[in-house]
Every structure is written in C-alpha cells, then in structure tokens.
Scaffold this motif. Structure first.
Motif, PDB file in Angstrom:
ATOM      1  N   UNK A 168       0.839  -1.177   0.000  1.00  0.00           N
ATOM      2  CA  UNK A 168       0.000   0.000   0.000  1.00  0.00           C
ATOM      3  C   UNK A 168       0.892   1.253   0.000  1.00  0.00           C
ATOM      4  N   UNK A 169       0.549   2.235  -0.777  1.00  0.00           N
ATOM      5  CA  UNK A 169       1.356   3.444  -0.870  1.00  0.00           C
ATOM      6  C   UNK A 169       1.012   4.407   0.268  1.00  0.00           C
ATOM      7  N   UNK A 170       1.882   5.349   0.441  1.00  0.00           N
ATOM      8  CA  UNK A 170       1.691   6.347   1.491  1.00  0.00           C
ATOM      9  C   UNK A 170       0.627   7.354   1.069  1.00  0.00           C
ATOM     10  N   UNK A 171      -0.194   7.791   2.019  1.00  0.00           N
ATOM     11  CA  UNK A 171      -1.173   8.832   1.669  1.00  0.00           C
ATOM     12  C   UNK A 171      -0.468  10.165   1.425  1.00  0.00           C
ATOM     13  N   UNK A 172      -1.029  10.965   0.543  1.00  0.00           N
ATOM     14  CA  UNK A 172      -0.459  12.267   0.188  1.00  0.00           C
ATOM     15  C   UNK A 172      -1.294  13.360   0.835  1.00  0.00           C
TER      16      UNK A 172
END
Length: 58
Positions: free
Chosen positions: A1-5
């Motif tokens: 899962x990618x990091x939230x921006x």
C-alpha cells in the motif's frame, strides 16, 4: 500500500515552485548585478556634481 499524500502540502509546494520560477524569470528580465547598480549610482552622482558645479550663484 502506498503512502497517503497530504493534498494541502502538495498544493502549497506546487504554488511555491511556481512563484520561485516566476521570481527567477523576473530576476533575469529586470534584475541588475550589484556592479551595474553601483556604476549607475556613481554615474548619477558624478552627473549631479558636474551640474551643481556649473550652476550660477544668485
């Protein structure tokens, strides 16, 4: 899962980059170097001194 921006920080960073780019462009178009400013100031002072030296006294 990618990091939230953080969209607020991303928007502010984008706007800051645009302002810096505009400032750099303006510096190239309108800016003068310190040496050029100093030469213009000395030239103006010399012209004023010459003009004052040629004035008649009343």
């Amino acid at each position: 899962m990618s990091q939230p921006i953080n969209l607020n920080k991303a928007r502010k960073a984008r706007d800051l980059a645009a302002r810096r780019a505009q400032a750099d462009e303006n510096a190239l178009r309108f800016g003068r170097s310190k040496a050029e400013k100093e030469a213009a100031r000395k030239s103006a002072a010399q012209a004023k001194a010459t003009l004052d030296a040629h004035k008649r006294e009343t």
